[in-house]
Design a protein around this motif. Sequence first.
Motif, PDB file in Angstrom:
ATOM      1  N   LEU B 341     -10.634  34.077  14.971  1.00  0.00           N
ATOM      2  CA  LEU B 341      -9.940  34.115  13.685  1.00  0.00           C
ATOM      3  C   LEU B 341     -10.475  35.339  12.969  1.00  0.00           C
ATOM      4  N   LYS B 342      -9.565  36.281  12.733  1.00  0.00           N
ATOM      5  CA  LYS B 342     -10.031  37.557  12.187  1.00  0.00           C
ATOM      6  C   LYS B 342      -9.493  37.751  10.773  1.00  0.00           C
ATOM      7  N   ILE B 343     -10.423  37.953   9.851  1.00  0.00           N
ATOM      8  CA  ILE B 343     -10.032  38.220   8.465  1.00  0.00           C
ATOM      9  C   ILE B 343     -10.277  39.701   8.237  1.00  0.00           C
ATOM     10  N   ALA B 344      -9.204  40.459   8.061  1.00  0.00           N
ATOM     11  CA  ALA B 344      -9.351  41.912   8.031  1.00  0.00           C
ATOM     12  C   ALA B 344      -8.976  42.480   6.664  1.00  0.00           C
ATOM     13  N   ASN B 345      -9.977  42.912   5.904  1.00  0.00           N
ATOM     14  CA  ASN B 345      -9.799  43.601   4.611  1.00  0.00           C
ATOM     15  C   ASN B 345      -8.804  42.885   3.699  1.00  0.00           C
TER      16      ASN B 345
END
Lengths: 583, 579
Positions: B341-345
Amino acid sequence: MSRGSEVLIDKRLFNLPGMRRYVIILGILVFLQAIAIIVQARYLSIAIVNLWNLMPIGSIILPTSIFTVAFLCRHLLTVWQNRVLFPFVEKTSGDMRESLMAKIFRLGPAEIDKRGTGNIVTMALEGIDQVQTYLMLVIIKMLDMSITPWLILIYILFIRWEQALFLFIIFPVIILFMVILGLAAQSKADRQYEGYQHLSNHFVDTLRGLSTLKQLGLSKRYANNVYSVSESYRTETMSTLRIALTSTFALDFFTTLSIAVVAVFLGFDLLDGKVMLLPALTILVLAPEYFLPIRNFANDYHATLNGKNAMSAVLDVLHQPEMKQRDELPDFKWNQDSMLTLDHVNFTYPETTQPALKNISVTIKGMQKIGIIGASGSGKSTLINLIGGFLSPDKPDQVAIDGHKLPHLDQAAWQKNFLYIPQNPYLFHATLADNISFYVDNASKQSIEDAAQRAGLTEWIKRLPAGLDTMIGEGARTVSGGQAQRIALARAFLDTDRKVLLFDEPTAHLDIETEAALKKDILPVFSDHLVFFATHRLHWIGEMDYVLVMDHGKLVEQGTPAELAQKNGDYVKLRSEMEASDL
Amino acid sequence: MKGLRETFAHDTWVMPYLRKYKGLLILVLFLGFMTFFSGGALMFNSGYLISEAARQPSSIIYIYVPVVLARAFGIARPTFRYIERLTSHNWVLKIVSDFRKKLYQTVERKASAIQRSHQTGDILSILADDIDHIENLYLRTVFPMVIGWLLYLFIVIGVGSLNWVVGLLMLLLLGIIVIVLPLASVATNGVREYRQHQIQHEFYTNLTDEVLGLGDWLISGRYDDFINLQKKPIKQIAQLRKKDHYFQWWRSFFVQFVVLLTTITLLIWAANSFTATKSLANWVAAFALAIFPAVSPFLNMSQGLSEWPVYRRSIERVNQLDRDQPAKVDQNQLEGHFKELKIANVTFKYPDGDRNIVNDISMTIHPGEKVALLGPSGTGKSTFLKLLVGDLIPNDGQILANGKDVSSLQKVRSSLFGILDQQPYLFDTTVMNNVRLGNTNATDDEIKDAIAAVGLKDLIESLPDQYNTEVQETGKRFSGGERQRLSLARILLQDAPIIILDEPTVSLDPITEKKLLDQVFDLLHNKTIIWVTHHLAGIAHVDQVRFLENGHFDMQGTPQELYQQEPRFRQLYDLDRGK
């Protein structure tokens, strides 16, 4: 009918002040109205018969004029009845509203909580409105039903006894059928009404649980469930309604058919020359009027029933027993030498058998800091509520202040000495300044600012649009849990007369950082006060002089924290259960 | 009338259903009309019957038809009324089913899975009331009005075809009752209703305020202030009611006055036109007697229409719901197992907010990781969670599960995220049905296993109805800790790879809290857990702690590292342990 009247009339109705006098006055007005109805019918018939006899228009001027006057009198009397009754109803319901307010105050928060704030507020607003409508309806309708038909019947008796007899006999038959069909159906309908409430709750239930349904990925599918529950309710309702409406149908059927029967019999009698047109026509005009009161009475069954239930509910609250002997304790100020004693106190909540507090004995003297700890359900809050006088011990004379034995602590003189700070201090819809100075008359702006400063509110106040004059509370600026505690704290700083502080889990729901910051500001207020502090946040115990350990309603241990730590008893056990491990 | 057009301009709640159930609607109106028609016809016929009979015709044949008709109308009136009531209720209940579904769907589209309390319940109750109002709109206003107008037309045309002058008079006189007065009532009542609504609202909020703060009032001893505060609104309400009543009484009187004028008009007409022959004169009584039952449906029309402002508010409110619906995003499937699960900016600001609640946050969460998220209330923890599950869309940046944007995974969301929050909702049904919601395909045994896993087997089996025990409204049959555990059983059945814990222990005491947390982390040891918490109890269960403040993370690391390196964390942790 007795069953019916019992269903719709609360006996206490007749005990309302002034009721008897109004019943007599209204009875006279209804009587006059019944006469107007008869006159109206008579002269309308005369006018018609004159025309039937092919008489010129001049012949109907007099009867039509009398008809007109009687007709207007009849309807003016309706207005008059209402106008006579209204001031009484207005005063009664207005008084009821005010007594309800006074009662709420005297019953106190514990009792109100039990009934639900929403219920009480709805009762004071809509409940009383319903009572008003009920009183306006039921008194006049009852009188109308017990006077008008009988006067008409007597008049018809003088014209032609056969028709009078028929109408007289049919009346109990109608009522009999209404009772037989109606009551059975009505009880079903009432149950249906409950079912309706249930469905309506089911719908609200579904809407409230929507986020849970969404979490579980069921929310889209559930729409069909909502529809099918509603549809199955519809089928069910319709089957009951079919029976329930028969009651109205029976009434309707018999009254309408009776009129038709009267008309047909009169027709045959006329044909045989047994009766003249004028008396026959008069009877025919009066027949619907004869049935009108009972139809009116039956028509608003549900509105009347709601009103009656509303009134019973209000009267029940007004007759609720309340704490008396609130002025047993002479005025005093809590000081270094004051003493509060609880001597083998038991407390049992109403409608339960197990006492919530068992055999509590403790003596508190002067300015101390008392911690109350225990697992949830151990009786911490109950004890605080008992000390605050919101709950009354099972037996009198088990509590005492400065040697005065008291029935309970709901004493005006004691309440002037303490402040109560619960988990969520209530903030009124008012300015911040008014909230802080709630307990103090005419507090100066400077003193409020000082109190706010000491409670650590200054920084926050600076950021508010109107500073201390900002409106807070319901419907205005929301205040976080931490700030609410600080406002309660500012009240304590401002009111230097109250030397006792009752804290009930003030920080349980706060995040740890907020709690840490708040603790710094709370500690100074402890000095020079008697403090009761119920909590399950253990770090507060270090600040206490004396600790009461509660378990299942019993006071299992008491002593200074150091003493208790050495004992290796309940206190030590409780701490080890609550404490987290080292990291 | 302009208001009326505005109300219905974008209406999707009233008109469509009138069209949908057109057939039944026409039937209801017909039956209603026939009820009153029969009532009038009965008296009309009876008047004629006795007039004719009084002429003592040679044979009974002359009155045979009216005799039969008298009985027929006598039976027809109650029968029509009975059927009309059944049909109209059936019609309204059908519409209600549609309404409920529609309301549910509308609210559902905007609902969020992350919810901190059930405050919105009040708004929902208001909406449920609105549905009832629209129900009443039909039963109390629309049906009686339309039926009244039909009858009005019938009378005017009927009389007008005999004599157009009298017909015109009827048109005018009865028009006062069925058109002018109702409109005047709406106009008067509209203004008063608005004022009344305001005062009642004020009274309601003040009183709630007083009752909720009752403890403070009591302790402060300000009895007189408490009572005086309500005196003004109580008096105002009484005055409004008084005006309302007086208006209604005099309006009813005026209606009766017009009825009187109508009757006199008919009498004069009869005197002029029906006194030529005996057979014609028999009709005088017919018309005179029919007038009272015929106008009876007109008497309450004003009252019915004057309730319109209440209904109108409801119609406008439900129609308002249809607006600002969220935009649709094309939906995708999640392929394979959950990998990251990637939370990007990610940056987020509420449309009406003045600052970024979430400000350029990035982090990546891998399967099996346990993350705790802390921060004072109001720092945006729940906003962050809403972004995470896709209930809110970031202004900037992306949230990706296995490389796919979570907003495109909404259809399969429940197979990705399981959520345990502060007050998990139990529906008013059995234990079994509540737990089954986690996975509707689960067998009874699987459900029982899940309940056993959360340690409630003994408790539930000791109850008289066991697994069929009703949990009652909002689950109040069970304690807070038990409710949490039942929800946990639900999540076990749901078997999603990522579990979000949204302050699940905030209302529990420390002992219950500790037990629940131990159990949660034990049962979910192979899941990914994102845990928002308000204090540090049980923090040893996680391998990563992050403090959210002012929209970004300002302290992060394993609990052990933070305890050793960060004095602030150490101080908080010790405080939480009671030192």
